[in-house]
Design a protein around this motif. Structure first.
Motif, PDB file in Angstrom:
ATOM      1  N   HIS A  74       0.814  -1.216   0.000  1.00  0.00           N
ATOM      2  CA  HIS A  74       0.000   0.000   0.000  1.00  0.00           C
ATOM      3  C   HIS A  74       0.852   1.272   0.000  1.00  0.00           C
ATOM      4  CE1 HIS A  74      -2.902  -2.797   2.212  1.00  0.00           C
ATOM      5  NE2 HIS A  74      -3.322  -2.697   0.972  1.00  0.00           N
ATOM      6  N   THR A  75       2.042   1.207   0.603  1.00  0.00           N
ATOM      7  CA  THR A  75       2.856   2.416   0.791  1.00  0.00           C
ATOM      8  C   THR A  75       3.731   2.765  -0.412  1.00  0.00           C
ATOM      9  OG1 THR A  75       4.687   1.194   1.824  1.00  0.00           O
ATOM     10  CG2 THR A  75       2.966   2.063   3.291  1.00  0.00           C
ATOM     11  N   THR A  76       3.866   1.858  -1.369  1.00  0.00           N
ATOM     12  CA  THR A  76       4.697   2.115  -2.538  1.00  0.00           C
ATOM     13  C   THR A  76       3.854   2.716  -3.657  1.00  0.00           C
ATOM     14  OG1 THR A  76       6.150   0.300  -1.932  1.00  0.00           O
ATOM     15  CG2 THR A  76       6.301   1.089  -4.202  1.00  0.00           C
ATOM     16  N   TYR A  77       4.307   3.882  -4.135  1.00  0.00           N
ATOM     17  CA  TYR A  77       3.624   4.567  -5.231  1.00  0.00           C
ATOM     18  C   TYR A  77       4.682   5.089  -6.189  1.00  0.00           C
ATOM     19  CZ  TYR A  77       0.462   7.656  -7.741  1.00  0.00           C
ATOM     20  OH  TYR A  77      -0.273   8.274  -8.720  1.00  0.00           O
ATOM     21  N   ALA A  78       4.522   4.785  -7.468  1.00  0.00           N
ATOM     22  CA  ALA A  78       5.499   5.192  -8.493  1.00  0.00           C
ATOM     23  C   ALA A  78       6.915   4.785  -8.081  1.00  0.00           C
ATOM     24  CB  ALA A  78       5.400   6.686  -8.771  1.00  0.00           C
ATOM     25  N   ASN A  79       7.049   3.561  -7.623  1.00  0.00           N
ATOM     26  CA  ASN A  79       8.329   2.962  -7.231  1.00  0.00           C
ATOM     27  C   ASN A  79       9.005   3.617  -6.039  1.00  0.00           C
ATOM     28  OD1 ASN A  79       8.218   0.992  -9.291  1.00  0.00           O
ATOM     29  ND2 ASN A  79       8.944   2.514 -10.759  1.00  0.00           N
ATOM     30  N   LYS A  80       8.281   4.381  -5.244  1.00  0.00           N
ATOM     31  CA  LYS A  80       8.847   4.975  -4.024  1.00  0.00           C
ATOM     32  C   LYS A  80       8.027   4.496  -2.831  1.00  0.00           C
ATOM     33  CE  LYS A  80      10.123   9.198  -1.695  1.00  0.00           C
ATOM     34  NZ  LYS A  80      10.246  10.634  -1.721  1.00  0.00           N
TER      35      LYS A  80
END
Length: 178
Positions: A74-80
């Motif tokens: 859930h915390t990873t967005y656009a590889n960050k």
């Protein structure tokens, strides 16, 4: 009312200057008399008055477990990896929301959001006043939304979603109050 002697940085007395009917005072001397920090931003040619403060992460408040996660999926967005987030990716939900509680302590909310939602609305919960309305798309990446929240006790953040694939992620570590 109290009279104050304005002084320069060396402690020398400064007198006001009157020019074409206007009275001018050196900002640094006035700031010193008021015990307010003063700085100058050379890049923007701007005088800055007041304390420089870093933001206070919104993660300092409690959130419902349904929308809060430290799970990497859930915390990873656009590889960050943002480590702590509010998120909503529930199927067939046409809207989502959460509350923030600045308790009249801050002037601004800086909210980061990654999403595919046609409309986000940020309201003062007490007055129902709409403070900000924007759209956010995946192509925007992690979008930053700034909102004036001076005098606001509770904020209601509402997301309008048109399809079941829409959702959002709000990093709690990079969204903050100022």
């Amino acid at each position: 009312m109290k009279s104050v002697q304005l002084n320069d940085e060396q402690g020398n007395a400064i007198l006001p200057i009157t020019y074409e009917g206007n009275t001018y005072l050196p900002v640094r001397a006035v700031a010193g008399a008021l015990k307010v920090a003063v700085d100058y931003d050379k890049e923007t040619s701007t005088v800055l008055l007041g304390e420089k403060t870093e933001g206070v992460a919104i993660k300092t408040q409690k959130f419902s477990d349904a929308d809060y996660s430290k799970d990497k999926k859930h915390t990873t967005y656009a590889n960050k990896d943002y480590q702590e987030v509010l998120y909503d990716v529930r199927d067939a939900v046409r809207s989502g929301s959460f509350m923030l509680f600045p308790d009249k302590k801050y002037q601004k909310l800086v909210l980061q959001i990654g999403a595919d939602i046609p409309k986000i609305k940020i309201e003062d919960s007490d007055t129902k006043a709409l403070l900000k309305e924007e759209s956010v798309a995946v192509k925007d990446g992690m979008k930053t939304i700034e909102v004036d929240i001076s005098g606001v006790k509770e904020l209601f953040i509402y997301f309008e979603k048109l399809n079941s694939d829409a959702g959002y992620v709000v990093p709690l570590t990079t969204s903050y109050y100022k």
